[in-house]
Every structure is written in structure tokens, then in C-alpha cells.
Motif scaffolding. Sequence first.
Motif, PDB file in Angstrom:
ATOM      1  N   GLY A  87      -5.771 -15.790  24.425  1.00 46.25           N
ATOM      2  CA  GLY A  87      -4.907 -16.082  23.572  1.00 46.25           C
ATOM      3  C   GLY A  87      -3.602 -16.882  24.073  1.00 46.25           C
ATOM      4  O   GLY A  87      -3.792 -17.537  25.170  1.00 46.25           O
ATOM      5  N   THR A  89      -0.689 -16.274  24.895  1.00 43.31           N
ATOM      6  CA  THR A  89       0.195 -15.784  26.089  1.00 43.31           C
ATOM      7  C   THR A  89      -0.625 -16.158  27.325  1.00 43.31           C
ATOM      8  O   THR A  89      -0.127 -16.610  28.342  1.00 43.31           O
ATOM      9  CB  THR A  89       0.304 -14.094  25.918  1.00 43.31           C
ATOM     10  OG1 THR A  89       1.021 -13.915  24.494  1.00 43.31           O
ATOM     11  CG2 THR A  89       1.049 -13.751  27.172  1.00 43.31           C
ATOM     12  N   HIS A 117       9.331 -17.892  21.487  1.00 40.93           N
ATOM     13  CA  HIS A 117       8.610 -16.611  21.716  1.00 40.93           C
ATOM     14  C   HIS A 117       8.711 -16.189  23.132  1.00 40.93           C
ATOM     15  O   HIS A 117       8.553 -17.279  23.881  1.00 40.93           O
ATOM     16  CB  HIS A 117       7.097 -16.702  21.196  1.00 40.93           C
ATOM     17  CG  HIS A 117       6.546 -15.357  21.178  1.00 40.93           C
ATOM     18  ND1 HIS A 117       5.964 -14.944  22.148  1.00 40.93           N
ATOM     19  CD2 HIS A 117       6.203 -14.472  20.014  1.00 40.93           C
ATOM     20  CE1 HIS A 117       5.299 -13.474  21.813  1.00 40.93           C
ATOM     21  NE2 HIS A 117       5.448 -13.488  20.549  1.00 40.93           N
ATOM     22  N   GLN A 197       1.965 -20.611  15.826  1.00 40.55           N
ATOM     23  CA  GLN A 197       2.262 -20.259  14.527  1.00 40.55           C
ATOM     24  C   GLN A 197       2.079 -21.681  13.675  1.00 40.55           C
ATOM     25  O   GLN A 197       2.341 -21.677  12.399  1.00 40.55           O
ATOM     26  CB  GLN A 197       3.749 -19.862  14.493  1.00 40.55           C
ATOM     27  CG  GLN A 197       4.112 -18.742  14.970  1.00 40.55           C
ATOM     28  CD  GLN A 197       3.512 -17.538  14.147  1.00 40.55           C
ATOM     29  OE1 GLN A 197       2.879 -17.660  13.097  1.00 40.55           O
ATOM     30  NE2 GLN A 197       3.522 -16.269  14.869  1.00 40.55           N
ATOM     31  N   HIS A 219      -6.639 -14.830  17.041  1.00 32.90           N
ATOM     32  CA  HIS A 219      -6.385 -13.611  15.985  1.00 32.90           C
ATOM     33  C   HIS A 219      -5.406 -14.197  14.822  1.00 32.90           C
ATOM     34  O   HIS A 219      -5.248 -13.458  13.771  1.00 32.90           O
ATOM     35  CB  HIS A 219      -6.042 -12.545  16.558  1.00 32.90           C
ATOM     36  CG  HIS A 219      -4.696 -12.619  17.266  1.00 32.90           C
ATOM     37  ND1 HIS A 219      -3.627 -11.842  16.694  1.00 32.90           N
ATOM     38  CD2 HIS A 219      -4.165 -13.013  18.422  1.00 32.90           C
ATOM     39  CE1 HIS A 219      -2.600 -12.216  17.348  1.00 32.90           C
ATOM     40  NE2 HIS A 219      -2.903 -12.764  18.569  1.00 32.90           N
TER      41      HIS A 219
HETATM   42  N1  PLP Z   1       3.986 -18.216  20.688  1.00 36.33           N
HETATM   43  C1  PLP Z   1       4.246 -17.742  19.322  1.00 36.33           C
HETATM   44  C2  PLP Z   1       5.298 -18.815  18.659  1.00 36.33           C
HETATM   45  C3  PLP Z   1       4.087 -16.706  18.619  1.00 36.33           C
HETATM   46  O1  PLP Z   1       4.349 -16.404  17.441  1.00 36.33           O
HETATM   47  C4  PLP Z   1       3.140 -15.435  19.438  1.00 36.33           C
HETATM   48  C5  PLP Z   1       2.785 -14.454  18.744  1.00 36.33           C
HETATM   49  O2  PLP Z   1       3.445 -13.911  17.811  1.00 36.33           O
HETATM   50  C6  PLP Z   1       2.858 -15.823  20.613  1.00 36.33           C
HETATM   51  C7  PLP Z   1       3.170 -17.165  21.300  1.00 36.33           C
HETATM   52  C8  PLP Z   1       1.913 -15.069  21.675  1.00 36.33           C
HETATM   53  O3  PLP Z   1       0.790 -14.887  20.831  1.00 36.33           O
HETATM   54  P1  PLP Z   1      -0.374 -13.704  21.546  1.00 36.33           P
HETATM   55  O4  PLP Z   1       0.259 -12.601  21.387  1.00 36.33           O
HETATM   56  O5  PLP Z   1      -1.585 -14.067  20.318  1.00 36.33           O
HETATM   57  O6  PLP Z   1      -0.675 -14.298  22.953  1.00 36.33           O
END
Ligand code: PLP
Length: 399
Positions: A87, A89, A117, A197, A219
Motif C-alpha cells: 500500500g 505506506t 499524512h 487520495q 484499497h
Molecule cells: N497518504 C495519504 C494522503 C493517505 O490518505 C493515506 C491513507 O489514508 C496514506 C498515505 C496511507 O495509506 P495506507 O494506509 O493505505 O498505506
Amino acid sequence: MNREDFAILKEQVHERELVYLDNAATSQKPQPVIDAIVEAYTHWNSNIHRGVHHLSQVATQHHEDARKAVANFIGAKSSDEIVFTKGTTDSLNALAFSYGEAYIYEGDEIIVSGLEHHSNIVPWQMLCARKKAVLRHIPLRADLTLDMEAFAGMLSDKTKLVSVAHVSNVLGTIQPIEEIIQLAHARNIPVCIDGAQSVPHMQVNVQTLDCDFLVFSGHKLYGPTGIGVLYGKREWLEKLPPHEGGGEMIEHVRWEGTTYNELPYKFEAGTPNFVGSWALKTATDYINSIGWEAIEAHERELTEYCEQQLLDLGCTVYAAGQSKAGVISFNVGEVHPFDVGTLLDQQGVAVRTGHHCAEPLIDTIGVPGTVRVSFGLYNDKADVDAFIAALKRAQMMLS
Ligand code: PLP
């Protein structure tokens, strides 16, 4: 729009029909994506790349077809530039480690923005701690837009990477990434775009943008959990070292040392999520079948419709009036967002409350948190009306 494909929307929550407005956290899955997962485990589950037998070859073909589909979906030059990860992260941590090993030295600077984030902050902080480098952030103006003059002034020979969100997961605002990329590239500084996003809400083309890296999660894109993407320009991925060791990422392993596999396998140690990649491909097919023009227009209309009603109710909408990609943050006077969220939940409306994993931005705004509504392609005006009616009832109970 295509609501029938999302069975979960018929669920009852607290004896009311679910109104799901938490799509920025994760989106619901259309039936073809669920069917793709069932089909994989029912008909062709087998470990990929290593088997001569039929099922392994079928599974390998699906995984590599998925890579091609994802490459097409974001306009990459080649599927070798698509690394499957867990994902966003995971992609950012992989990049921070790999890029950091090769290119970051003491005193170097990495720039993010003031509205990131935590996933686009903490991996860089960890890298900076390891390498004695410095993490800087583009400040925000009073209207919560990026101070681009300040950004231009921050770029120097010390800057080794810029990593910014395309769309804020709190405000929904679309960042001027074209300008950021141009300014950084004028100094030969690579740019990573956090598309977590944006990729679910708008057509993102890596070649048009000319970004060096793009990361996103399956996801949030109507696909499954546990699959995401790290796109990198071939010239970068070729130069970067692997961030993890194990099977699949090697060419040869000898006691004297190991040589690494070609792109993109060098970055995919261990058994990859080949069922997830196939389901993600199914999600991109699903989006393509509707078309970006229709999705973007639909979500823009819903967001504007909802924002206006929140303003009419006297709520504080953050970054009000700015163009947004399916996300709105607000507060109801001084009421704690958690209380608003709880009262909405009791009426079957799912929203998110809190700092949304963006504490530095929430601190800048100067509130304990916000209430966030976020749309997916299946939401409609009836959802907004149900949400606003529930919010009015919550306001009455709170006053
Ligand atoms: N970056 C942004 C802008 C996000 O909105 C999110 C999750 O909300 C993430 C990174 C992290 O995504 P994930 O938890 O799917 O790795």
C-alpha cells in the motif's frame, strides 16, 4: 452511479440503511472485485514465477497482466516501472529506505508539505535520523494552500528529494504538483507524489506529470487491502538498491554475495500478493468501464452540493470554496468532532473524525480534529441529504 454493484451499501447499521461517507479511509468493493478474489482462490491459486506447472503459469500470467493494467491505468511507459507493495505506506517506506541508502548523506534535505499524512512524514523522519539529514516542510498560508514562494526559496543544492501529497486526505484540496515538479526538476531534484487520495478520484498520468515516483493504495481505489503500488521512472528504479532481501528479488545467491533480479522484481522480495494484484486490475477495469470524465464530474457535483449545505448549516468548512477531490473536513462550532461522529453513526452515517493521520496539519488549523466526509463513485445526492438530515438532528441534540 452503479450502486447496485456494491452489495455492502444495502447493509443496515443501527437499524438504518448504511450511508457510507468514509471513502478516504477505504472504499467499498464492487462485485467484480469480490468475484475476482473468489475466482482466484477457487480456480488458479498457486505460487507465481517459480512453477513449471499449469496453475503456477496461470497465476503468473494474471499477476503480470495486472502489472500491465496498472501501468496503463497511470500512463507509465512500461510495466517494469510498477512495483507491487502492500500500500501507500509500504511504498513510501520502501522508497525512503532505498533512496536513502543510495542518495542521502549528512546535511542533505528532504522536503514534504505541511499537510502530509503521517505516512509521508515518518519514513522520511526515520531516514533523516539514520543519515543525519534534515526534513523540511512547505509552510501553509492562512487559507491552507501551500506557500509556493516559500517552497521555491527552500530548494537548494542540499535538497535531495521532494515528496508531496497530490490531494490532502484532510482537506480534499488538490495541490499544485505540476508547479512543484517543475520547480524541483529545474534543479534536478526528483519528486515523489503521494497519490493515495488522488488516484481514486481523478485521472493521474505519470508521464504527463513527469513525476519520478507515484505511490498509492489498492484499497482506496475499490480494490482489496494489502496491495499498493510504487511507480518509479525506470532510470531511478534501475539505480536504486533493493529495500528488502529474500526470494524472488535475487538473480543468484552465493556465500560470497548475491546479485539482484531485474526490474521490477528486485523490489518484490518474497511471495507477492498475486490475488491482490489481480483484484486491483479488476478494480482499474471497473473504473475504466465507467470512465474518468463521468466519475470526476459526479464527485465534483456531490462535493460542491455537500459543502454548500454544510456552510448553510453554519459549520466551519476547512479550505471552503477551494476545489476538492471528494473530501470535506468540517466542525460544528466548538463541539468535539468525536461527538458529532458518534451521533452520525447512531443514525447509520459513517464518517471519520479526529486528526486523520495528519497531526501537523490539524495542529496548524488549531483544532482537536475535524469531521471528514469523503465520497466514492457510488455515493449520490440521497446520501448527502441523509447525512445532512442526520447532522441537523445531531446539532439539535447537542444544542
Ligand atoms: N497518504 C495519504 C494522503 C493517505 O490518505 C493515506 C491513507 O489514508 C496514506 C498515505 C496511507 O495509506 P495506507 O494506509 O493505505 O498505506
